[in-house]
Design a protein around this motif. Structure first.
Motif, short mmCIF file in Angstrom:
data_model
loop_
_atom_site.label_atom_id
_atom_site.label_comp_id
_atom_site.label_asym_id
_atom_site.label_seq_id
_atom_site.Cartn_x
_atom_site.Cartn_y
_atom_site.Cartn_z
N UNK A 1 34.03 44.65 25.75
CA UNK A 1 34.75 45.90 26.04
C UNK A 1 34.83 46.13 27.54
N UNK A 2 33.73 45.85 28.24
CA UNK A 2 33.70 46.01 29.70
C UNK A 2 34.72 45.08 30.36
N UNK A 3 34.84 43.85 29.85
CA UNK A 3 35.82 42.91 30.40
C UNK A 3 37.21 43.51 30.31
N UNK A 4 37.56 44.03 29.16
CA UNK A 4 38.89 44.59 28.96
C UNK A 4 39.13 45.82 29.83
N UNK A 5 38.10 46.64 30.02
CA UNK A 5 38.22 47.84 30.85
C UNK A 5 38.40 47.49 32.33
N UNK A 6 37.68 46.47 32.78
CA UNK A 6 37.68 46.15 34.21
C UNK A 6 38.74 45.12 34.60
N UNK A 7 39.32 44.47 33.62
CA UNK A 7 40.31 43.43 33.90
C UNK A 7 41.43 43.89 34.83
N UNK A 8 42.05 45.06 34.60
CA UNK A 8 43.14 45.47 35.50
C UNK A 8 42.70 45.55 36.97
N UNK A 9 41.50 46.07 37.21
CA UNK A 9 41.02 46.15 38.59
C UNK A 9 40.85 44.75 39.18
N UNK A 10 40.16 43.86 38.45
CA UNK A 10 39.90 42.52 38.98
C UNK A 10 41.20 41.75 39.23
N UNK A 11 42.16 41.88 38.31
CA UNK A 11 43.44 41.20 38.51
C UNK A 11 44.15 41.72 39.76
N UNK A 12 44.14 43.03 39.95
CA UNK A 12 44.77 43.62 41.13
C UNK A 12 44.05 43.18 42.41
N UNK A 13 42.73 43.14 42.37
CA UNK A 13 41.94 42.73 43.53
C UNK A 13 42.22 41.27 43.89
N UNK A 14 42.27 40.40 42.90
CA UNK A 14 42.57 38.99 43.13
C UNK A 14 43.99 38.82 43.65
N UNK A 15 44.93 39.52 43.04
CA UNK A 15 46.32 39.40 43.50
C UNK A 15 46.47 39.87 44.94
N UNK A 16 45.85 41.01 45.25
CA UNK A 16 45.97 41.57 46.60
C UNK A 16 45.36 40.66 47.66
N UNK A 17 44.22 40.07 47.36
CA UNK A 17 43.46 39.36 48.39
C UNK A 17 43.60 37.84 48.35
N UNK A 18 44.21 37.29 47.31
CA UNK A 18 44.36 35.83 47.21
C UNK A 18 45.79 35.40 46.96
N UNK A 19 46.41 36.00 45.98
CA UNK A 19 47.70 35.53 45.48
C UNK A 19 48.86 36.01 46.34
N UNK A 20 48.94 37.32 46.55
CA UNK A 20 50.11 37.89 47.22
C UNK A 20 50.13 37.65 48.73
#
Length: 169
Positions: free
Chosen positions: A125-144
């Protein structure tokens, strides 16, 4: 003093004379940013994660690997290798995650000496709750930071470096 070398990976075809007592300017100009990125990226991701949701980069990585392992779980030693942490550090990490009810640890059925770690329902459940934050953090600092085309160009080089490092460990 110099030595003669031919790279194994075929990146350069000519044999060159390379000083054995120092890095060439070109080598240093490549090496220093590479090291800085490899050290700064986890710090930046972790700091943002800790401020926003109270989870370190290491905890998030462990939970991600456990989530990917599904119902079979993952051994403590494999988790240690994947996270590039000592066995004692992974034991402390798993103890903390176990204390908060996010994971369970059981003796391996195939090998009574090793422990298998799995996410609990609360952990999933924690994975699903926190996934949007982690994806945004990775996109902002690595991908984009790179365009799609730049990522496509860089990927084979990163894969080659990753494979080389894996073969050395």
């Amino acid at each position: 003093m110099s030595r003669t070398t031919t790279p194994k990976n075929g990146a350069a075809h000519a044999t060159t004379s390379i000083p054995s007592d120092r890095l060439l300017d070109e080598e240093l100009n490549f090496y220093l940013p590479l090291i800085e990125v490899s050290l700064q990226l986890p710090r930046v991701l972790s700091a943002k994660s800790e401020r926003a949701i109270g989870v370190t980069f290491t905890e998030a990585g462990a939970i991600a690997y456990l989530h990917a392992a599904g119902s079979t779980g993952i051994s403590m030693s494999e988790l240690s290798q994947k996270l590039n942490l000592s066995n004692s550090r992974v034991t402390r990490l798993v103890n903390d995650l176990e204390h908060t009810g996010l994971v369970i640890r059981r003796k391996s059925k195939s090998d009574g000496r090793s422990n298998i770690v799995k996410l609990t329902d609360k952990g999933r459940k924690r994975v699903l709750e926190q996934r949007p934050f982690h994806l945004a953090n990775i996109r902002e600092n690595c991908i984009q930071v790179f365009s799609k085309r730049e990522r496509q160009l860089l990927l084979p080089y990163l894969e080659r470096l990753r494979a080389h490092l894996a073969s050395e460990s």
